[in-house]
Write a protein that holds these residues in place. Structure first.
Motif, PDB file in Angstrom:
ATOM      1  N   SER A  83      67.049 -37.808  25.410  1.00  0.00           N
ATOM      2  CA  SER A  83      66.313 -36.797  25.212  1.00  0.00           C
ATOM      3  C   SER A  83      65.093 -36.925  24.344  1.00  0.00           C
ATOM      4  CB  SER A  83      67.213 -35.858  24.363  1.00  0.00           C
ATOM      5  OG  SER A  83      68.552 -35.600  25.287  1.00  0.00           O
ATOM      6  N   PHE A  84      65.112 -37.963  23.662  1.00  0.00           N
ATOM      7  CA  PHE A  84      63.949 -38.194  22.452  1.00  0.00           C
ATOM      8  C   PHE A  84      63.613 -39.672  22.428  1.00  0.00           C
ATOM      9  CE2 PHE A  84      66.532 -34.837  20.787  1.00  0.00           C
ATOM     10  CZ  PHE A  84      65.507 -33.677  20.963  1.00  0.00           C
ATOM     11  N   ARG A 102      60.839 -26.207  21.321  1.00  0.00           N
ATOM     12  CA  ARG A 102      59.553 -26.172  21.880  1.00  0.00           C
ATOM     13  C   ARG A 102      58.723 -26.972  21.100  1.00  0.00           C
ATOM     14  NH1 ARG A 102      59.452 -24.663  26.941  1.00  0.00           N
ATOM     15  NH2 ARG A 102      57.319 -24.444  26.884  1.00  0.00           N
ATOM     16  N   LEU A 103      59.160 -27.695  20.352  1.00  0.00           N
ATOM     17  CA  LEU A 103      58.445 -28.782  19.494  1.00  0.00           C
ATOM     18  C   LEU A 103      58.589 -29.991  20.381  1.00  0.00           C
ATOM     19  CD1 LEU A 103      56.824 -29.416  17.038  1.00  0.00           C
ATOM     20  CD2 LEU A 103      58.997 -29.882  15.754  1.00  0.00           C
ATOM     21  N   LEU A 117      59.226 -38.066  20.012  1.00  0.00           N
ATOM     22  CA  LEU A 117      58.690 -37.063  21.228  1.00  0.00           C
ATOM     23  C   LEU A 117      59.783 -36.938  22.076  1.00  0.00           C
ATOM     24  CD1 LEU A 117      56.356 -39.811  20.389  1.00  0.00           C
ATOM     25  CD2 LEU A 117      55.288 -38.536  22.307  1.00  0.00           C
ATOM     26  N   ARG A 118      59.589 -35.732  22.625  1.00  0.00           N
ATOM     27  CA  ARG A 118      60.813 -35.143  23.645  1.00  0.00           C
ATOM     28  C   ARG A 118      60.361 -35.642  25.029  1.00  0.00           C
ATOM     29  NH1 ARG A 118      63.933 -30.727  22.332  1.00  0.00           N
ATOM     30  NH2 ARG A 118      62.591 -30.390  20.277  1.00  0.00           N
ATOM     31  N   VAL A 134      52.599 -29.541  18.821  1.00  0.00           N
ATOM     32  CA  VAL A 134      52.439 -30.743  18.308  1.00  0.00           C
ATOM     33  C   VAL A 134      52.307 -30.714  16.897  1.00  0.00           C
ATOM     34  CG1 VAL A 134      51.383 -33.049  18.356  1.00  0.00           C
ATOM     35  CG2 VAL A 134      51.520 -31.518  20.739  1.00  0.00           C
ATOM     36  N   ARG A 135      53.223 -31.176  16.087  1.00  0.00           N
ATOM     37  CA  ARG A 135      53.162 -30.902  14.470  1.00  0.00           C
ATOM     38  C   ARG A 135      53.172 -32.388  13.917  1.00  0.00           C
ATOM     39  NH1 ARG A 135      52.347 -25.554  12.745  1.00  0.00           N
ATOM     40  NH2 ARG A 135      52.730 -24.302  14.528  1.00  0.00           N
ATOM     41  N   VAL A 136      52.736 -32.466  12.624  1.00  0.00           N
ATOM     42  CA  VAL A 136      52.890 -33.545  11.698  1.00  0.00           C
ATOM     43  C   VAL A 136      53.539 -33.109  10.417  1.00  0.00           C
ATOM     44  CG1 VAL A 136      50.405 -32.819  10.361  1.00  0.00           C
ATOM     45  CG2 VAL A 136      51.038 -35.155  10.519  1.00  0.00           C
TER      46      VAL A 136
END
Length: 634
Positions: A239-240, A267-268, A320-321, A362-364
């Protein structure tokens, strides 16, 4: 090299195709739905108001344009006092190319400092995905996660010690069974390949019997191709995935924290950790990472505030997905010939843009969180890495018109290009200023206005570091973590002088390289030197004689034609003319020992190292090798 048959159970090909088709269909439907709801009030993960984020971006654009307009008016007044010449126009054009990115860094730092110390709930404003995660940790997501370490002609003992510690830290949390380890080699040196297999054999006892070592005889696509190969062969079972460079280290707690955030927000698509430097014995690395350590905090916080759902991805130490990355983030092979054609070197920013296009955020994480990397150990290693990034970013031109990219993502692609074009712009400005002196065009320039402009631009360019100093001063206990206020202040002065000497050397090298790109010169992707070593005189001269020659000629011109400008030109002149001794000194073992002994430019991990940093050394004791490594056949 011996290739044993992979014993791990692999999903049958037919099942893979069916599973992938279903996942792809679901993903496309989800992305279409997200696109049809483009007018919805929230970003895809439901983290922020779209209107509020648009307002932030409009504010930042306004601040940057207003500042740039004021600075342009000031430099135009300075240059146009005695009438406009070709040199004046060249200086103004170069300023307009190079200054916007300096100004943007200034405002990122200002906003970040305000969020850290003046705003109410500043962290929640910049990183809403962190707002409730710390107080009440959520459940871990379903599915497995792959730890991927990428190798290319580097010391395997050193790299796998970091991977072993990362896995050991995960095991200590009681959740290590959720993770599988893959060592993905693109190495071409036969001796290093033998060492990789031997070291991996010893590491398997720590990494788990399911750990896989895979070597690609042909490294098509460089690192992005290596990752794509893993995605196609094993990605359906996960999954990741967490990509790690050979110098990466993360704690188990940090990884689980990121997984919980990903579980909370389906949805991240990419969650990037803030990576800091590991304690170093190289004097160059110690000083460089000291500035990065405190300077990145305000800068990243400010950028996250307005980048929002279009955050950065730096290619490693990120979660990451798999499904959207597999189906939506495949990079094309650029057509044509030459250094800007073929496979893309700087893959990460484009993958982030494609992930956002697919309807995923996309987040930090704009705070330090037990995620480390090594910094270049010499000036030459630093420039080699920078030039590889430069070539990769220059391949981005074709993506400026890529269909479907979000406006913010498109701007980030453009900014990644212009970041490197700023270097030749500043060099052009230097040459044009030198020509004005030779031509006797400096007498009409107002001395007071010129000095004012110098200090304004100096303060603007330095402010991200100044913001870091202020942040440390205002944060309780922060200066103590750096060894006290006096020690931190001495380190700040040292790092500022270091940066002043480094900047013109790097700018000149990037300029020469960009000119070379036009004539077909290019960089490859090879192993990096991670351990401290001393440069030899021949190495330093061979790598830095152009900077030295240019600096000497420029210095002679200033002394002969405009000696009054010498004090203001000193940072550039000293940096260029002293490039060779500067590189030799900062790489020397003696200088490294002195900086370590005096704790000069020490970072908090030098004084109170995290358990993962302490445990990393000696994780792979030498001795009898274990069973043969589990190798995926090619």
């Amino acid at each position: 090299m011996k290739h044993d048959r992979l014993t791990e159970v692999i999903t049958p090909p037919t099942a893979k195709v069916n599973a992938r088709a279903g996942a792809s269909e679901a993903l496309q439907q989800s992305a279409t739905t997200a696109g049809s709801r483009s007018g919805d009030a929230l970003t895809p993960a439901g983290l922020q108001s779209r209107a509020g984020l648009a307002w932030r971006r409009a504010l930042v654009v306004g601040l940057n344009l207003a500042t740039l307009a004021a600075l342009t008016a000031l430099i135009a007044q300075l240059l146009g006092a005695g009438g406009w010449t070709a040199a004046d126009l060249a200086i103004l054009a170069a300023f307009l190319i190079g200054a916007p990115w300096t100004v943007m860094g200034f405002w990122n730092a200002v906003i970040g400092l305000w969020l850290l110390h003046a705003a109410r709930d500043g962290l929640a404003q910049a990183a809403p995905h962190l707002a409730s995660r710390d107080a009440q940790p959520g459940p871990l997501p379903e599915g497995r996660t792959a730890l991927l370490m990428f190798l290319r002609n580097e010391d395997p003992e050193r790299a796998l010690a970091r991977l072993v510690e990362t896995k050991a830290s995960l095991d200590a949390t009681g959740e290590g069974h959720r993770f599988d380890v893959f060592v993905l080699s693109d190495s071409s040196d036969p001796q290093i390949l033998r060492e990789e297999e031997a070291v991996f054999a010893r590491a398997r006892a720590f990494l788990g019997l399911s750990a896989v070592y895979r070597h690609r005889p042909v490294n098509t696509g460089w690192k992005a191709g290596n990752l794509r190969d893993w995605i196609e062969r094993w990605g359906d079972g996960y999954s990741f995935f967490l990509p790690l460079d050979s110098d990466s280290l993360m704690s188990g707690g940090a990884i689980l924290r990121m997984l919980r955030i990903m579980a909370a927000y389906p949805r991240l698509g990419i969650l990037q950790s803030l990576v800091v430097g590991t304690p170093a014995s190289s004097g160059f690395a110690r000083i460089f990472q000291f500035g990065m350590r405190h300077g990145m905090r305000s800068f990243t916080m400010g950028a996250a505030w307005w980048h929002g759902d279009c955050g950065p991805y730096w290619g490693h130490n990120a979660l990451l997905r798999v499904a959207p990355f597999r189906d939506q983030c495949k990079l094309p092979v650029l057509p044509g010939r030459g250094p800007l054609a073929g496979h893309i070197l700087s893959h990460d920013q484009l993958e982030a843009a494609l992930m956002r296009r697919a309807g995923y955020e996309v987040r930090v994480l704009p705070v330090e969180g037990e995620s480390w990397e090594d910094n270049p150990v010499t000036l030459l290693d630093f420039t080699r890495r920078d030039l590889r990034w430069c070539q990769g970013n220059m391949q981005y031109w074709r993506f400026l018109i890529e269909p479907g990219l979000r406006p913010m993502s498109r701007f980030q692609v453009f900014a990644a290009i212009m970041m490197y074009l700023a270097a030749p712009a500043w060099m052009l400005m230097t040459l044009a200023a030198g020509w004005k002196m030779v031509a006797g065009e400096v007498q009409d320039i107002s001395f007071v206005l010129g000095v004012s402009m110098f200090f304004i631009m100096f303060a603007v360019s330095l402010f991200p570091k100044i913001a870091g100093w202020i942040d440390i001063a205002l944060t309780p206990g922060a200066a103590r973590a750096y060894g006290g206020r006096l020690r931190f202040a001495i380190g700040a002065v040292t790092e500022t002088l270091f940066s002043l000497l480094l900047a013109p050397v790097v700018a000149f090298r990037v300029t020469v390289f960009l000119v070379g790109l036009v004539f077909g010169k290019k960089m490859g992707w090879n192993g990096q030197q991670r351990d401290a070593y001393a440069l030899s005189w021949p190495e330093a001269v061979r790598g830095l004689w152009p900077q030295t020659l240019f600096g000497v000629v420029l210095a002679l011109g200033v002394v002969w034609y405009a000696p009054g400008a010498l004090p203001w030109a000193m940072p550039v002149l000293v940096g260029l003319t002293a490039a060779i001794p500067f590189a030799l000194l900062t790489a020397s073992a003696g200088f490294g020992r002195v900086t370590s002994r005096l704790r000069l430019c020490a970072v908090p991990d030098d004084f109170a190292p995290h358990p993962s940093l302490r445990a990393m050394e000696g994780r792979l004791p030498t001795g009898t090798l274990g069973e043969a490594p589990q190798v995926a056949a090619e």
